[in-house]
Design an enzyme around this catalytic site. Sequence first.
Site, mmCIF file in Angstrom:
data_model
loop_
_atom_site.group_PDB
_atom_site.id
_atom_site.type_symbol
_atom_site.label_atom_id
_atom_site.label_comp_id
_atom_site.label_asym_id
_atom_site.label_seq_id
_atom_site.Cartn_x
_atom_site.Cartn_y
_atom_site.Cartn_z
ATOM 1 N N ASP A 131 0.837 -1.185 0.000
ATOM 2 C CA ASP A 131 0.000 0.000 0.000
ATOM 3 C C ASP A 131 0.877 1.241 0.000
ATOM 4 O O ASP A 131 2.032 1.209 0.430
ATOM 5 C CB ASP A 131 -0.947 0.000 1.199
ATOM 6 N N GLU A 148 -0.131 -0.980 5.843
ATOM 7 C CA GLU A 148 0.925 -0.536 6.750
ATOM 8 C C GLU A 148 0.866 0.961 6.984
ATOM 9 O O GLU A 148 1.159 1.442 8.084
ATOM 10 C CB GLU A 148 2.296 -0.928 6.186
#
Length: 481
Positions: A118, A186
Amino acid sequence: MSGSSPEPSPQPQRPSSPQQPSASQPQPRPPAAASAELDEQAALERFRALLRIPTISRLEVDAVEWQNFDDFVATVEQLYPALHAGLERELVAGHTLLFRWRGLDDTGAASVLMAHYDVVAATDEGWEHQPFSAELTGSGSGRVLWGRGTLDDKGSVVSILEAVERAVAAGFTPAHDVYLLFGHDEETHGTGAETAARLLRERGVEIGLVLDEGGAVVEGVIPTVERPIAVVGVSEKGTTSFSLTVEQSGGHASTPPRVTASDRLARAIVRLNTHPFPARLNSVTETMIRTVGAHARNPLRFVFVRARFFRPLLVAVFGRLGVDTAAMVRTTTAVTQLSGGLAANALPERVQATVNVRIAIGSSVKATKARLARIIDDPAVQIGVLSSGEPARVSHMNGPRWELLKAAIEAGYPDAVVTPYVQTGATDSRQFSPVSRSVYRFSPFEMTGEERSTLHAKNERMRVQTWFTGIRFFDGLLRNL
């Protein structure tokens, strides 16, 4: 989807290829050099394809475009067929990828190679090249790849994928189990890595070496040290967000009281800025100064290698060298969000600030909150905890696993001085700190100061040549796990 997804099935997908060795029928381990030659151009095109997928994570889970994450997972499967044939794969917390690469011996500690796919948000405004276009500029060894996620952290994701794909295709099997863990959130909630770590604990998996993003190969951090420095995070500061809230009667702005709610909040913020947390030299930073300082020029070398005897001087120097070194020696505070009134002519009845605090190792959330209260010294300012994260346990700075990692770094960057340090940013690897003393944070890429400044900012980019070196770093590391 993170947070609302059902628990993953306890049985991961099994490899379908009959040519892959099974745990019950181990095959002879190929020599360490067994690996296909790196096709750099093909690898680069695979990297660019994955960079173009805007896997933007957001705090508001409902605002995430999950189709992009599905596309990323599907594209990884398409681009890395040998890996998917030879490893077991499952999706954790909806979109986090967890692979198991069975070793010749399924007893003993397993290794975990981590990264996250991400990325933080980016718009086209202000970028020299659009953030999700994966543009290439320059030529030869000067080529640069532009795009959100090059440094943070798809560069590591795809380096690992490339190394494992080539190793599996060459018939290589690690001595012990290796897990690949690619988180999907994250940058926001970290639920993917948290769920995966819990899942491995529940399955009774013994965890050995864990490697996640973190330090890199840098220059110019320590005065007079001309060699590049490979900084490896052996711990990370705690990440906690506190709220400062003031509530009091409002009214018309034309008749304000002597001290408004906004005044009280502003005074509290000023006190935080003028009363920084005390600076201290922890054992990890002291080791870093001695290790790197041995390569400085005198008279600084004389001081650095005797760090224990010059603690007060070094604390003062590190506090003034720059923001990076200052963050190494103290808990830091930063006001990141402010909210207040709803109208220009009305006194706000509730004002609030968010303070992002990076807690130094040796301290705690409880101790930090108590110190904030002493600094602010105003009972009208309520201090709350929005999110809590303690400093990570310090990993070993010597021993077989440290030496294994050090050797892999030196193979790719023979001039670099490898040193432990305390990571100032948070990583998914903190989920494994309670169960392993070999949790390390290192991205195997050279990064200039200017390049590091693009993390979470405009014009994020990576030199292509250092990315190729990162693939070869993982090649060497995998052959010795």
